[in-house]
Design a protein around this motif. Structure first.
Motif, PDB file in Angstrom:
ATOM      1  N   GLU C  86      57.259  31.295  -6.610  1.00 33.58           N
ATOM      2  CA  GLU C  86      58.498  30.528  -5.965  1.00 33.58           C
ATOM      3  C   GLU C  86      58.794  28.700  -6.065  1.00 33.58           C
ATOM      4  O   GLU C  86      60.210  28.248  -5.922  1.00 33.58           O
ATOM      5  CB  GLU C  86      58.227  30.975  -4.319  1.00 33.58           C
ATOM      6  N   LYS C 188      57.997  33.133   5.286  1.00 35.09           N
ATOM      7  CA  LYS C 188      56.931  32.542   5.458  1.00 35.09           C
ATOM      8  C   LYS C 188      57.442  31.537   3.602  1.00 35.09           C
ATOM      9  O   LYS C 188      56.775  30.492   3.796  1.00 35.09           O
ATOM     10  CB  LYS C 188      55.337  33.577   4.692  1.00 35.09           C
ATOM     11  N   ALA C 191      59.023  28.037   4.113  1.00 33.81           N
ATOM     12  CA  ALA C 191      57.599  26.441   4.508  1.00 33.81           C
ATOM     13  C   ALA C 191      57.889  25.823   3.218  1.00 33.81           C
ATOM     14  O   ALA C 191      57.263  24.994   3.001  1.00 33.81           O
ATOM     15  CB  ALA C 191      56.829  27.352   4.931  1.00 33.81           C
ATOM     16  N   LEU C 192      57.846  26.682   2.373  1.00 31.93           N
ATOM     17  CA  LEU C 192      57.848  26.243   0.745  1.00 31.93           C
ATOM     18  C   LEU C 192      59.404  25.123   0.977  1.00 31.93           C
ATOM     19  O   LEU C 192      59.175  23.958  -0.456  1.00 31.93           O
ATOM     20  CB  LEU C 192      58.111  26.616   0.046  1.00 31.93           C
ATOM     21  N   SER C 203      58.106  23.751   9.361  1.00 32.39           N
ATOM     22  CA  SER C 203      57.104  23.354   8.115  1.00 32.39           C
ATOM     23  C   SER C 203      57.241  21.375   7.659  1.00 32.39           C
ATOM     24  O   SER C 203      56.395  21.329   8.176  1.00 32.39           O
ATOM     25  CB  SER C 203      56.850  23.980   7.036  1.00 32.39           C
ATOM     26  N   ALA C 224      50.981  27.318  12.909  1.00 25.19           N
ATOM     27  CA  ALA C 224      50.853  29.089  12.458  1.00 25.19           C
ATOM     28  C   ALA C 224      51.150  29.523  13.550  1.00 25.19           C
ATOM     29  O   ALA C 224      51.800  31.063  13.391  1.00 25.19           O
ATOM     30  CB  ALA C 224      49.281  28.607  12.190  1.00 25.19           C
ATOM     31  N   TYR C 227      54.548  30.279  14.072  1.00 25.30           N
ATOM     32  CA  TYR C 227      55.402  31.805  12.653  1.00 25.30           C
ATOM     33  C   TYR C 227      55.030  33.311  12.915  1.00 25.30           C
ATOM     34  O   TYR C 227      55.508  34.080  12.828  1.00 25.30           O
ATOM     35  CB  TYR C 227      54.269  31.318  10.892  1.00 25.30           C
ATOM     36  N   LEU C 228      53.320  32.743  13.503  1.00 23.92           N
ATOM     37  CA  LEU C 228      52.688  34.464  13.670  1.00 23.92           C
ATOM     38  C   LEU C 228      53.843  35.142  14.338  1.00 23.92           C
ATOM     39  O   LEU C 228      54.154  36.214  14.237  1.00 23.92           O
ATOM     40  CB  LEU C 228      51.597  34.109  13.879  1.00 23.92           C
ATOM     41  N   THR C 231      56.724  36.957  13.316  1.00 26.86           N
ATOM     42  CA  THR C 231      56.591  37.833  12.253  1.00 26.86           C
ATOM     43  C   THR C 231      55.960  38.721  12.933  1.00 26.86           C
ATOM     44  O   THR C 231      57.038  40.180  12.672  1.00 26.86           O
ATOM     45  CB  THR C 231      55.448  38.145  11.519  1.00 26.86           C
TER      46      THR C 231
END
Lengths: 229, 265, 253
Positions: C86, C188, C191-192, C203, C224, C227-228, C231
């Motif tokens: 990705e 997720k 974040a990239l 991020s 983190a 994000y959790l 989710t």
């Protein structure tokens, strides 16, 4: 399109490919070794193993790998100066290197995702087989070693191909913590030559080729494992 | 079934929003580097960009009488982003080097400051290339410092680690993962003055200048074909210098006398 | 010993106070920045997700019912996306995408448009999602019992009507688990985008804040957990949605 940089940078690219493959193999193997107990304790373990294991897989699967990697590399790095003597300890040559954190992060990631798959696989082994094994006098450990684990692993085998490819696709993140993998080498080429597309297209093709080889390898492996129905 | 229709409509709406998002109006679009680079540009805790270069940019746009908008992009992609027209000019403490000039063009220098090497507090101030044999340098990727360290210290046997941002290189210096960091003297002095910097590091010395690698000061990057924009920006930079505005900004950030600024003409 | 104990306690509470200031709301802390960053992450993810679904619905239709050349083109697309990291695609498309769009517009005699950070991020993530959605939706359509389609045809339903009344509702229960998984992936993957920069999602905001404050451990840990939370919250919603699409069906054992 200009490709003359390939003549100058092929050693770096080759080394980068090597690092990428080492990252992939190490994290897959170590990750799988961790995944088995993580899956197992969630199915049959005592609560003080079950809940940490469940928390671990939830955390790994619920957070971006990039953040996990940075948390380990820069987060732990922040603590290092507070630990006296660390820089002279035998661990230091390892703790210095981004490579170690990349392997650690990717291993834990594999362990988290595959741990969940293993949990399902352990549950997927028919109860009757385990009971039959107990009935002929096997100890619980023997049941695990001779029946439960081999059967569960065989259930997991078809998912390994996909997981390995996903893992391969995560390895470029390592370049954000100074690892000179394929992506790191490409980043260096981009910096030196100001070529944007060619190096990226080049490694895209390499990643596709590795994926192709992995897929072929696993389908060969699957054919080697006898399946009784 | 209403659920399916809703999903279809939501998808169509999302597609429309994405294409509509492509429109934004401004006279000049300025590209900033998204990495913190104090005291020149960094985002403060209020989420607002601040620093010498941000003030410089605002003064420049006021001087031009034009509306500027900003776009952030990561440092190692800032030149490609300029050439692919994501914005029209770069303000990111980018040095004017012969190497970069092959790809893009620059305005005249608007400020300049020497390079500096920092390292752990051990009093050892030797910065000769031979001394760095077996030592590790941390530098930000795609910078003049990265090129300089490659040319002089890597050749002498030093290891070089590249980071996406300079603050990460500094963090690894504090963590002890690298032995030295080379960067711009003003940002590094700012770091050495901070609590984190005081605790770990000291200035080691200024590496000998090499115009070929270290360039001739910071200029705004522009596309090669945009000569009209370049001339306009040059005029404004010199005008800001003539009016004493650049000196004012330098004073505000405590950099007056420590940096060279653009000449009035 | 006593002195040492109180010293440690003092240091702990000092650290805690510092952490609280760092995460506070308002101009002194990064609490509000992280919050808006998280909103941005959700915004990017939602838009990219629906763009991916649109591509996926079209792609699946093309792969199943399209002419041969289209099938092959789509096969190339899904193979490419599933094999290339990705991050590499993101970097490639982020720069090339703008070039291609502008070259195409130039061909139509129009000037270059500005592709802002949000549009670029959504476009790239949606492109990646589209490939996976194509496969999920294709598999779900294939899983619909044949008799249902035949019955619809026997009633004289045309293509669009059948797609709306039969295929969509019948395939959703099969597609839901896969689509839920894709949502988790896109949140997720967003974040990239921080590696490219350009948009203040969670991020990047964290990276910038950590760079300024040097509090890498605390800030990455907090992020983190954000994000959790996203989710875990999404899991609830998708469980509810899955039950909705399964209305009237027997419970799966």
């Amino acid at each position: 399109m200009v490709w003359d940089w390939l003549f100058t940078y092929w050693p770096q690219l080759l080394y980068g490919l090597w690092i990428t493959l080492v990252l992939l193999v190490l994290s897959m193997v170590l990750g799988m070794l961790l995944a088995v107990p993580i899956g197992l304790v969630q199915v049959t373990g005592p609560w003080w193993l079950k809940y940490p294991a469940r928390g671990f897989t939830t955390f790994i699967r619920g957070t971006p790998l990039l953040i996990q990697l940075w948390l380990m590399y820069y987060g732990l790095g922040q603590i290092f100066p507070m630990i006296p003597g660390l820089r002279h300890s035998f661990m230091w040559p390892v703790l210095r290197e981004g490579f170690f954190y990349a392997v650690l992060a990717f291993t834990l990631s594999t362990a988290g995702y595959e741990g969940e798959v293993m949990r399902g696989a352990f549950l997927g082994v028919p109860r009757g087989e385990l009971e039959a094994a107990r009935a002929i006098g096997m100890s619980p450990f023997q049941v695990l070693r001779r029946v439960w684990l081999p059967r569960a692993l065989r259930l997991v085998l078809p998912t390994l191909n996909g997981e390995t490819i996903l893992q391969l696709k995560s390895t470029p993140l390592a370049y954000t913590v100074t690892v000179m993998d394929l992506m790191g080498a490409t980043s260096m080429i981009r910096q030196d030559t100001y070529r944007i597309y060619e190096p990226l297209i080049f490694i895209a093709v390499i990643y596709m080729f590795i994926t192709f080889v992995i897929t072929k390898g696993f389908s060969y492996l699957e054919r080697q494992v006898p399946v009784k129905r | 079934m209403t659920l399916s229709r809703r999903i279809l409509m939501a998808a169509a709406g999302a597609a429309a929003m994405v294409f509509a998002a492509g429109a934004a109006q401004a006279d000049i679009k300025i590209g900033l580097s998204s990495e913190p680079y104090p005291p020149f540009s960094s985002k403060n805790a209020a989420g607002v960009w601040e620093g010498w270069e941000i003030d410089f940019m605002n003064a420049l746009c006021a001087e031009l009488g034009e509306k500027c908008s900003t776009e952030e992009v990561s440092w190692d992609g800032i030149i490609p982003a300029l050439t692919s027209k994501k914005f029209d000019a770069i303000i990111a403490s980018m040095s004017i080097t012969p190497e970069r000039k092959k790809t893009i063009d620059f305005t005249d220098m608007y400020y300049n400051s020497p390079a500096l090497i920092i390292g752990p507090k051990d009093g050892d101030k030797d910065i000769s290339p031979e001394h760095f044999k077996g030592k590790t340098f941390g530098v930000q990727v795609s910078t003049i410092h990265s090129n300089y360290v490659d040319k002089y210290f890597k050749a002498a046997g030093a290891e070089v680690k590249t980071y996406g941002t300079e603050d990460e290189a500094k963090a690894d210096l504090a963590a002890g993962r690298v032995d030295y960091v080379q960067g711009d003297s003003l940002t590094l002095f700012t770091y050495l003055d901070s609590d984190a910097g005081k605790a770990c590091c000291e200035a080691k010395g200024f590496p000998p200048d090499d115009k070929e690698v270290l360039g001739e000061g910071m200029g705004m990057g522009v596309r090669k074909e945009d000569t009209a924009l370049k001339d306009k920006l040059n005029k404004a930079i010199h005008a800001l210098s003539a009016k004493g505005i650049l000196t004012e900004i330098s004073k505000k950030w405590g950099l007056d006398g420590r940096m060279t600024i653009a000449t009035p003409q | 010993m006593l002195r040492r104990g109180t010293d440690l306690g003092f240091r702990m509470s000092a650290w805690l106070a510092k952490a609280l200031v760092l995460l506070s709301w308002g101009p002194a802390g990064y609490g509000d920045e992280l919050f808006y960053g998280a909103l941005r992450t959700i915004e990017i993810s939602v838009l990219a997700y629906f763009l991916g679904l649109t591509i996926g619905a079209l792609g699946a239709t093309g792969k199943l019912y399209g002419p041969k050349w289209l099938k092959e083109l789509l096969h190339g697309y899904t193979t490419l996306v599933r094999a290339v990291p990705e991050l590499v695609l993101l970097l490639l498309l982020y720069y090339a995408g703008t070039d291609v769009v502008n070259t195409m517009l130039g061909g139509f005699g129009k000037g270059p448009i500005e592709v802002n950070g949000l549009a670029a991020a959504v476009g790239v993530l949606g492109f990646v999602q589209g490939a996976y959605s194509t496969e999920v939706i294709r598999a779900a359509i294939l899983a619909i019992p044949h008799g249902q389609m035949e019955a619809a045809r026997a009633f004289g339903m045309g293509g669009p009507l059948m797609a709306r009344r039969i295929i969509l509702p019948a395939m959703l229960p099969f597609a839901m688990p896969g689509l839920a998984n894709l949502w988790l992936i896109v949140t997720k993957d967003s974040a990239l985008v921080s590696v490219v920069g350009g948009i203040a999602e969670l991020s990047l905001v964290t990276k910038q804040a950590a760079g300024v404050t040097k509090q890498y451990l605390l800030l990455y840990l907090v992020t983190a957990f954000i994000y959790l939370a996203i989710t875990l919250f999404s899991n609830r919603i998708f469980n509810w949605l899955e039950n909705m699409t399964r209305r009237g069906q027997r419970k799966l054992t």
